[in-house]
Motif scaffolding. Sequence first.
Motif, PDB file in Angstrom:
ATOM      1  N   VAL A  10     -37.403 -33.600  43.480  1.00 56.68           N
ATOM      2  CA  VAL A  10     -37.588 -33.733  42.031  1.00 56.68           C
ATOM      3  C   VAL A  10     -36.590 -32.844  41.297  1.00 56.68           C
ATOM      4  CG1 VAL A  10     -39.255 -33.481  40.134  1.00 56.68           C
ATOM      5  CG2 VAL A  10     -40.054 -34.183  42.417  1.00 56.68           C
ATOM      6  N   VAL A  11     -35.912 -33.394  40.311  1.00 55.40           N
ATOM      7  CA  VAL A  11     -34.985 -32.630  39.479  1.00 55.40           C
ATOM      8  C   VAL A  11     -35.528 -32.651  38.046  1.00 55.40           C
ATOM      9  CG1 VAL A  11     -32.622 -32.493  38.579  1.00 55.40           C
ATOM     10  CG2 VAL A  11     -33.012 -33.287  40.930  1.00 55.40           C
ATOM     11  N   VAL A  12     -35.605 -31.482  37.424  1.00 55.79           N
ATOM     12  CA  VAL A  12     -36.153 -31.391  36.065  1.00 55.79           C
ATOM     13  C   VAL A  12     -35.183 -30.629  35.173  1.00 55.79           C
ATOM     14  CG1 VAL A  12     -38.153 -30.752  34.654  1.00 55.79           C
ATOM     15  CG2 VAL A  12     -38.474 -31.211  37.106  1.00 55.79           C
ATOM     16  N   THR A  13     -34.782 -31.211  34.047  1.00 60.12           N
ATOM     17  CA  THR A  13     -33.924 -30.492  33.094  1.00 60.12           C
ATOM     18  C   THR A  13     -34.799 -29.779  32.057  1.00 60.12           C
ATOM     19  OG1 THR A  13     -33.687 -32.315  31.495  1.00 60.12           O
ATOM     20  CG2 THR A  13     -32.146 -32.285  33.354  1.00 60.12           C
ATOM     21  N   HIS A  30     -47.976 -30.880  43.240  1.00 62.41           N
ATOM     22  CA  HIS A  30     -48.328 -32.247  43.631  1.00 62.41           C
ATOM     23  C   HIS A  30     -47.586 -32.668  44.902  1.00 62.41           C
ATOM     24  CE1 HIS A  30     -51.039 -33.339  40.386  1.00 62.41           C
ATOM     25  NE2 HIS A  30     -50.190 -32.871  39.496  1.00 62.41           N
ATOM     26  N   GLY A  31     -47.039 -31.695  45.642  1.00 62.82           N
ATOM     27  CA  GLY A  31     -46.562 -31.988  46.991  1.00 62.82           C
ATOM     28  C   GLY A  31     -45.085 -32.253  47.152  1.00 62.82           C
ATOM     29  N   ALA A  32     -44.278 -32.062  46.079  1.00 62.67           N
ATOM     30  CA  ALA A  32     -42.839 -32.341  46.210  1.00 62.67           C
ATOM     31  C   ALA A  32     -42.247 -31.537  47.379  1.00 62.67           C
ATOM     32  CB  ALA A  32     -42.116 -31.984  44.917  1.00 62.67           C
ATOM     33  N   ARG A  33     -41.235 -32.122  48.009  1.00 64.25           N
ATOM     34  CA  ARG A  33     -40.570 -31.456  49.140  1.00 64.25           C
ATOM     35  C   ARG A  33     -39.588 -30.406  48.637  1.00 64.25           C
ATOM     36  NH1 ARG A  33     -36.095 -33.043  52.126  1.00 64.25           N
ATOM     37  NH2 ARG A  33     -35.942 -35.094  51.153  1.00 64.25           N
ATOM     38  N   ALA A  34     -38.929 -30.702  47.527  1.00 64.57           N
ATOM     39  CA  ALA A  34     -37.990 -29.753  46.927  1.00 64.57           C
ATOM     40  C   ALA A  34     -37.931 -30.010  45.424  1.00 64.57           C
ATOM     41  CB  ALA A  34     -36.605 -29.924  47.538  1.00 64.57           C
ATOM     42  N   VAL A  35     -37.732 -28.926  44.680  1.00 65.46           N
ATOM     43  CA  VAL A  35     -37.628 -29.039  43.221  1.00 65.46           C
ATOM     44  C   VAL A  35     -36.340 -28.359  42.773  1.00 65.46           C
ATOM     45  CG1 VAL A  35     -38.707 -28.507  40.991  1.00 65.46           C
ATOM     46  CG2 VAL A  35     -40.161 -28.968  42.991  1.00 65.46           C
ATOM     47  N   ILE A  36     -35.551 -29.054  41.977  1.00 70.85           N
ATOM     48  CA  ILE A  36     -34.372 -28.424  41.390  1.00 70.85           C
ATOM     49  C   ILE A  36     -34.668 -28.178  39.912  1.00 70.85           C
ATOM     50  CG2 ILE A  36     -31.909 -28.600  40.958  1.00 70.85           C
ATOM     51  CD1 ILE A  36     -31.693 -30.014  43.592  1.00 70.85           C
ATOM     52  N   VAL A  37     -34.719 -26.892  39.598  1.00 75.78           N
ATOM     53  CA  VAL A  37     -35.036 -26.430  38.248  1.00 75.78           C
ATOM     54  C   VAL A  37     -33.717 -26.254  37.521  1.00 75.78           C
ATOM     55  CG1 VAL A  37     -35.920 -24.436  36.965  1.00 75.78           C
ATOM     56  CG2 VAL A  37     -37.106 -25.213  39.036  1.00 75.78           C
ATOM     57  N   GLY A  59     -44.404 -21.922  48.098  1.00 68.69           N
ATOM     58  CA  GLY A  59     -43.871 -22.272  49.423  1.00 68.69           C
ATOM     59  C   GLY A  59     -43.086 -23.577  49.430  1.00 68.69           C
ATOM     60  N   VAL A  60     -42.613 -23.986  48.257  1.00 69.10           N
ATOM     61  CA  VAL A  60     -41.848 -25.240  48.158  1.00 69.10           C
ATOM     62  C   VAL A  60     -40.367 -24.885  47.966  1.00 69.10           C
ATOM     63  CG1 VAL A  60     -41.502 -27.328  46.761  1.00 69.10           C
ATOM     64  CG2 VAL A  60     -43.825 -26.496  47.222  1.00 69.10           C
ATOM     65  N   ALA A  61     -39.487 -25.640  48.602  1.00 67.69           N
ATOM     66  CA  ALA A  61     -38.047 -25.392  48.465  1.00 67.69           C
ATOM     67  C   ALA A  61     -37.637 -25.577  47.010  1.00 67.69           C
ATOM     68  CB  ALA A  61     -37.270 -26.361  49.354  1.00 67.69           C
ATOM     69  N   VAL A  62     -36.863 -24.635  46.479  1.00 67.95           N
ATOM     70  CA  VAL A  62     -36.490 -24.695  45.065  1.00 67.95           C
ATOM     71  C   VAL A  62     -35.089 -24.133  44.873  1.00 67.95           C
ATOM     72  CG1 VAL A  62     -37.605 -22.445  44.576  1.00 67.95           C
ATOM     73  CG2 VAL A  62     -37.270 -24.092  42.713  1.00 67.95           C
ATOM     74  N   ARG A  63     -34.375 -24.685  43.918  1.00 71.34           N
ATOM     75  CA  ARG A  63     -33.068 -24.176  43.523  1.00 71.34           C
ATOM     76  C   ARG A  63     -33.036 -24.120  42.007  1.00 71.34           C
ATOM     77  NH1 ARG A  63     -33.129 -23.442  48.103  1.00 71.34           N
ATOM     78  NH2 ARG A  63     -31.849 -24.313  49.773  1.00 71.34           N
ATOM     79  N   PHE A  64     -32.285 -23.116  41.466  1.00 76.48           N
ATOM     80  CA  PHE A  64     -32.019 -23.129  40.023  1.00 76.48           C
ATOM     81  C   PHE A  64     -30.593 -23.584  39.810  1.00 76.48           C
ATOM     82  CE2 PHE A  64     -30.288 -21.287  36.144  1.00 76.48           C
ATOM     83  CZ  PHE A  64     -31.164 -21.843  35.229  1.00 76.48           C
ATOM     84  N   HIS A  65     -30.372 -24.502  38.887  1.00 71.10           N
ATOM     85  CA  HIS A  65     -29.026 -24.981  38.582  1.00 71.10           C
ATOM     86  C   HIS A  65     -28.817 -24.895  37.071  1.00 71.10           C
ATOM     87  CE1 HIS A  65     -25.447 -27.512  38.605  1.00 71.10           C
ATOM     88  NE2 HIS A  65     -25.408 -27.296  39.900  1.00 71.10           N
ATOM     89  N   ARG A  66     -27.863 -24.027  36.667  1.00 66.76           N
ATOM     90  CA  ARG A  66     -27.609 -23.873  35.217  1.00 66.76           C
ATOM     91  C   ARG A  66     -26.888 -25.113  34.696  1.00 66.76           C
ATOM     92  NH1 ARG A  66     -28.269 -19.199  32.902  1.00 66.76           N
ATOM     93  NH2 ARG A  66     -28.107 -18.160  34.909  1.00 66.76           N
ATOM     94  N   THR A  67     -27.486 -25.790  33.752  1.00 66.40           N
ATOM     95  CA  THR A  67     -26.931 -27.054  33.265  1.00 66.40           C
ATOM     96  C   THR A  67     -27.171 -27.203  31.774  1.00 66.40           C
ATOM     97  OG1 THR A  67     -27.763 -28.045  35.320  1.00 66.40           O
ATOM     98  CG2 THR A  67     -26.916 -29.556  33.643  1.00 66.40           C
TER      99      THR A  67
END
Length: 256
Positions: A10-13, A30-37, A59-67
């Motif tokens: 899931v990617v969220v802006t 809700h069970g996402a495998r990875a979230v890109i914030v 405990g979910v994989a997450v990354r922050f991406h400045r956009t």
Amino acid sequence: MSDILKDKVVVVTGAASGIGRAIAIGAAQHGARAVIVSDITETSNEGGRTTTSEIEALGVAVRFHRTDVSQRAQVDALVEAAAEFGGVDVMVANAGITLRSDGPDVAEDDYRRLMSVNLDGVLFSAQAAARQMKANGKAGSIVLMASMGGIAGAGMTVAYSTSKGGVVLMAKALADALGPDGIRVNAVAPGVIDTHLVRTNPGIAAASEGFRQRTPLRRLGKPSEIADSVAWLGSDMASYVSGIALLVDGGLLSVI
Ligand SMILES: NC(=O)c1ccc[n+]([C@@H]2O[C@H](COP(=O)([O-])OP(=O)(O)OC[C@H]3O[C@@H](n4cnc5c(N)ncnc54)[C@H](O)[C@@H]3O)[C@@H](O)[C@H]2O)c1
């Protein structure tokens, strides 16, 4: 909370604060495998821990991406970041702004700035996600953040209503264009949700008590209530839902 987003990336802006923050944390719950914030800043308007650290704690994989979503190349790079996890399954084009002064005489600079985020940014996000989904041969879900202000007009938010009305029709047009590739596109149209945006915009803050009194449920919405609706639209539970604008407004626009 549920596993309706199990295995989804899931990617969220606009996910540092408010509704976007709730959507990103909700996706993890809700069970996402990875979230890109993604956001222009990692700091939350609400204070406290960043969205990224809240998701890490789950405990979910997450990354922050400045956009900055108004910059197409930055949005393309954001979606590219999802390749690490096999590509985006659910794209949430949430980032949006309001103006301090947004009546019929809205200033040209303000108007263009608002459109660059609320319309250009949403289109760039949908385009980048759709391109990647098609390249990966993946079905997917794209959720665009509209507003009740994109379904009914308000004199104090002329440019904002114009942008959000555009988002509602963008969802329908993209649903038509992308449906043959198995990509669903929907809009969510929140009523008045208790966030920094509502509390700090003097005109909207002043009007919100009147909205609350006219809302059948007699309260403002919570960001988590928008997050749950977005999770449903992103999930396979909504597998035959495309092109809608889902009003999540406590019934406000349904009554006179
Ligand atoms: N709060 C409400 O009542 C309400 C109602 C209807 C629709 N919405 C919509 O929901 C979305 C989120 O609103 P919110 O209330 O959470 O607002 P918010 O101000 O709390 O959060 C918006 C986030 O978007 C980010 N942002 C701003 N410009 C950006 C840009 N150019 N690129 C990337 N990120 C950017 C901000 O940094 C912030 O973190 C918006 O699209 C808004 O129009 C809100």
